[in-house]
Design a protein around this motif. Structure first.
Motif, mmCIF file in Angstrom:
data_model
loop_
_atom_site.group_PDB
_atom_site.id
_atom_site.type_symbol
_atom_site.label_atom_id
_atom_site.label_comp_id
_atom_site.label_asym_id
_atom_site.label_seq_id
_atom_site.Cartn_x
_atom_site.Cartn_y
_atom_site.Cartn_z
ATOM 1 N N UNK A 146 -4.328 -1.836 -4.239
ATOM 2 C CA UNK A 146 -3.142 -2.606 -3.896
ATOM 3 C C UNK A 146 -1.878 -1.831 -4.256
ATOM 4 N N UNK A 147 -1.877 -1.211 -5.415
ATOM 5 C CA UNK A 147 -0.734 -0.398 -5.832
ATOM 6 C C UNK A 147 -0.509 0.785 -4.908
ATOM 7 N N UNK A 148 -1.581 1.413 -4.456
ATOM 8 C CA UNK A 148 -1.454 2.529 -3.506
ATOM 9 C C UNK A 148 -0.846 2.051 -2.194
ATOM 10 N N UNK A 149 -1.276 0.888 -1.726
ATOM 11 C CA UNK A 149 -0.735 0.357 -0.473
ATOM 12 C C UNK A 149 0.752 0.026 -0.627
ATOM 13 N N UNK A 150 1.119 -0.602 -1.713
ATOM 14 C CA UNK A 150 2.522 -0.968 -1.945
ATOM 15 C C UNK A 150 3.391 0.290 -2.065
ATOM 16 N N UNK A 151 2.946 1.249 -2.870
ATOM 17 C CA UNK A 151 3.704 2.495 -3.040
ATOM 18 C C UNK A 151 3.811 3.256 -1.719
ATOM 19 N N UNK A 152 2.741 3.249 -0.958
ATOM 20 C CA UNK A 152 2.726 3.927 0.330
ATOM 21 C C UNK A 152 3.805 3.368 1.252
ATOM 22 N N UNK A 153 3.886 2.070 1.344
ATOM 23 C CA UNK A 153 4.868 1.423 2.235
ATOM 24 C C UNK A 153 6.289 1.603 1.705
ATOM 25 N N UNK A 154 6.491 1.374 0.418
ATOM 26 C CA UNK A 154 7.835 1.451 -0.156
ATOM 27 C C UNK A 154 8.383 2.876 -0.098
ATOM 28 N N UNK A 155 7.590 3.858 -0.545
ATOM 29 C CA UNK A 155 8.085 5.232 -0.555
ATOM 30 C C UNK A 155 8.234 5.801 0.851
ATOM 31 N N UNK A 156 7.421 5.334 1.765
ATOM 32 C CA UNK A 156 7.573 5.747 3.162
ATOM 33 C C UNK A 156 8.905 5.264 3.718
#
Length: 178
Positions: free
Chosen positions: A134-144
């Motif tokens: 879940x953290x990877x998905x959130x970071x992926x979207x936010x940093x993108x």
């Protein structure tokens, strides 16, 4: 200018085309839009690379290349940006993603020790895996998103600054442009 700075670090399109790993894309790599570096293609490629950089899977570069082709963004930049997560930066980045996931799920962070065994991977996916993914998905979207808008802003700022400098050179007494 930002374009010159980015071009300095990117490999040539010939070097990328020669990579055996990317041979699965065949003649799709001959599209000139994949090699053109402008504000739209650079911001899109940077965003795409950041998106896949946070995915804890192998072959992130293939995924970035596979999406760069239909999205018509700069292929070398999207592939290079994936390397933000490399063997040296992965542990702190993925630990940060785990902490983000744990805090979103309302779980206290668990202490764990890393072991290079398949049993540890399977066991950890049952305990820390959901928060980590879940953290990877959130970071992926936010940093993108942050990467896209930041590079877009910096590109516009760079072009605006260069334009003002050109105007000042041509018309040094022009007081309207500062």
């Amino acid at each position: 200018m930002l374009k010159k700075f980015i071009k300095r670090f990117l490999p040539s399109h010939q070097k990328v085309k020669e990579q055996k790993v990317l041979s699965i894309f065949g003649t799709l790599l001959h599209d000139p839009n994949l090699w053109h570096l402008n504000r739209r293609s650079a911001a899109g490629a940077f965003s795409l690379g950041l998106f896949f950089a946070f995915w804890p899977i192998p072959l992130q570069m293939w995924l970035a290349a596979a999406l760069a082709i239909p999205l018509r963004v700069n292929l070398p930049l999207s592939i290079a940006t994936v390397w933000l997560t490399n063997p040296f930066t992965m542990p702190p980045i993925f630990y940060g993603a785990y902490l983000v996931g744990a805090s979103v799920m309302g779980l206290p962070p668990q202490d764990f020790t890393f072991e290079l065994t398949w049993d540890w991977v399977v066991q950890s996916m049952e305990t820390i895996g959901p928060a980590f993914l879940l953290g990877c998905m959130i970071c992926s979207i936010i940093f993108s998103a942050i990467g896209y808008f930041s590079l877009n802003f910096l590109w516009r700022l760079s072009v605006s600054k260069a334009w003002k400098e050109r105007v000042q050179k041509r018309c040094p007494k022009n007081k309207l442009v500062k």
